[in-house]
Design a protein around this motif. Sequence first.
Motif, PDB file in Angstrom:
ATOM      1  N   ARG A 117       0.859  -1.183   0.000  1.00 12.89           N
ATOM      2  CA  ARG A 117       0.000   0.000   0.000  1.00 12.89           C
ATOM      3  C   ARG A 117       0.888   1.222   0.000  1.00 12.89           C
ATOM      4  O   ARG A 117       1.986   1.208   0.549  1.00 12.89           O
ATOM      5  CB  ARG A 117      -0.871   0.016   1.248  1.00 12.89           C
ATOM      6  N   VAL A 118       0.411   2.289  -0.595  1.00 12.42           N
ATOM      7  CA  VAL A 118       1.117   3.569  -0.568  1.00 12.42           C
ATOM      8  C   VAL A 118       0.056   4.657  -0.457  1.00 12.42           C
ATOM      9  O   VAL A 118      -1.052   4.508  -0.985  1.00 12.42           O
ATOM     10  CB  VAL A 118       2.015   3.748  -1.824  1.00 12.42           C
ATOM     11  N   ASN A 119       0.379   5.719   0.285  1.00 12.30           N
ATOM     12  CA  ASN A 119      -0.619   6.767   0.444  1.00 12.30           C
ATOM     13  C   ASN A 119       0.015   8.138   0.563  1.00 12.30           C
ATOM     14  O   ASN A 119       1.185   8.282   0.914  1.00 12.30           O
ATOM     15  CB  ASN A 119      -1.519   6.488   1.650  1.00 12.30           C
ATOM     16  N   LEU A 120      -0.799   9.115   0.239  1.00 12.70           N
ATOM     17  CA  LEU A 120      -0.497  10.522   0.477  1.00 12.70           C
ATOM     18  C   LEU A 120      -1.531  10.980   1.495  1.00 12.70           C
ATOM     19  O   LEU A 120      -2.727  11.003   1.206  1.00 12.70           O
ATOM     20  CB  LEU A 120      -0.620  11.326  -0.816  1.00 12.70           C
ATOM     21  N   ALA A 121      -1.090  11.302   2.681  1.00 11.38           N
ATOM     22  CA  ALA A 121      -2.001  11.656   3.773  1.00 11.38           C
ATOM     23  C   ALA A 121      -1.816  13.119   4.155  1.00 11.38           C
ATOM     24  O   ALA A 121      -0.799  13.743   3.834  1.00 11.38           O
ATOM     25  CB  ALA A 121      -1.716  10.764   4.983  1.00 11.38           C
ATOM     26  N   GLY A 122      -2.799  13.625   4.856  1.00 11.98           N
ATOM     27  CA  GLY A 122      -2.691  14.978   5.397  1.00 11.98           C
ATOM     28  C   GLY A 122      -2.450  16.033   4.339  1.00 11.98           C
ATOM     29  O   GLY A 122      -1.617  16.926   4.532  1.00 11.98           O
ATOM     30  N   VAL A 123      -3.166  15.960   3.219  1.00 17.59           N
ATOM     31  CA  VAL A 123      -2.983  16.945   2.156  1.00 17.59           C
ATOM     32  C   VAL A 123      -3.274  18.333   2.713  1.00 17.59           C
ATOM     33  O   VAL A 123      -4.294  18.558   3.370  1.00 17.59           O
ATOM     34  CB  VAL A 123      -3.904  16.634   0.951  1.00 17.59           C
ATOM     35  N   ARG A 124      -2.335  19.229   2.463  1.00 15.80           N
ATOM     36  CA  ARG A 124      -2.472  20.618   2.901  1.00 15.80           C
ATOM     37  C   ARG A 124      -2.338  21.505   1.667  1.00 15.80           C
ATOM     38  O   ARG A 124      -1.312  21.480   0.996  1.00 15.80           O
ATOM     39  CB  ARG A 124      -1.408  20.950   3.946  1.00 15.80           C
ATOM     40  N   ARG A 125      -3.373  22.244   1.396  1.00 20.08           N
ATOM     41  CA  ARG A 125      -3.398  23.132   0.220  1.00 20.08           C
ATOM     42  C   ARG A 125      -2.984  24.541   0.647  1.00 20.08           C
ATOM     43  O   ARG A 125      -2.169  24.689   1.527  1.00 20.08           O
ATOM     44  CB  ARG A 125      -4.787  23.109  -0.417  1.00 20.08           C
TER      45      ARG A 125
END
Length: 173
Positions: A76-84
Motif C-alpha cells: 500500500r502507498v498513500n499521500l495523507a494529510g494533504v495541505r493546500r
Amino acid sequence: MLTVQLIPPTPDVADELLRFETDNRAFFEARINARPPGYYSLQGVQAAIEQARRDSAEDKGYQFLMRDAAGVLVGRVNLAGVRRGQFQMADLGYRIAESAGGRGHASAAVRLVLAKAFGELGLRRVEANARVDNEGSVRVLLRNGFTQFGRSTRSFELGGVWHDRLHFERHAD
C-alpha cells in the motif's frame, strides 16, 4: 524496471485487503504502531475503504493498493494529510508485504505516487519519515529523490521503546 500498478481501494477488494493486512499484521506491527483491533474484520476494512474514498473526494488524502506484474496485492502507498493553500503538500507512507520486501516494489510505487502527486494532484512538496534503523525505507526515499532535512530524537514509541526518526522532503521538479 519493475512493474507495479497502483489502484485506489474499492469495496470489491475488501476481502483481499483484509487477507493482506491479516497475513502481514505481525510484520507491520513490529515496525509501526498497530491498527485498532476492529480494523481486522471485514467490516473494519470496509469502513477504512469508505473513509479512504471520502478522503480522496475531499482532497484530504489518497490511498492506493500496490499490485505486482502478476496482479498480486503486495503493498500500500498513500499521500495523507494533504495541505493546500500556501503549502500544497502531503505526507507519504507505504507498507510492503513481508514476502515482497527487497524486490523494488516500494521504490516503484513511490515513483508512481510522486508522479501523481506532482502531476494530477498539483502538489509541490511531499514529506516522509523513517525510523533511523529502517535502512530499506531510507533507501526507497533516497532512490526517489528525497533529501533528509532533519532527525527527531525519541519521537516514536513502539512496544515501550522510543525510536529516532529521519525526516525527508521531495519537491516537484
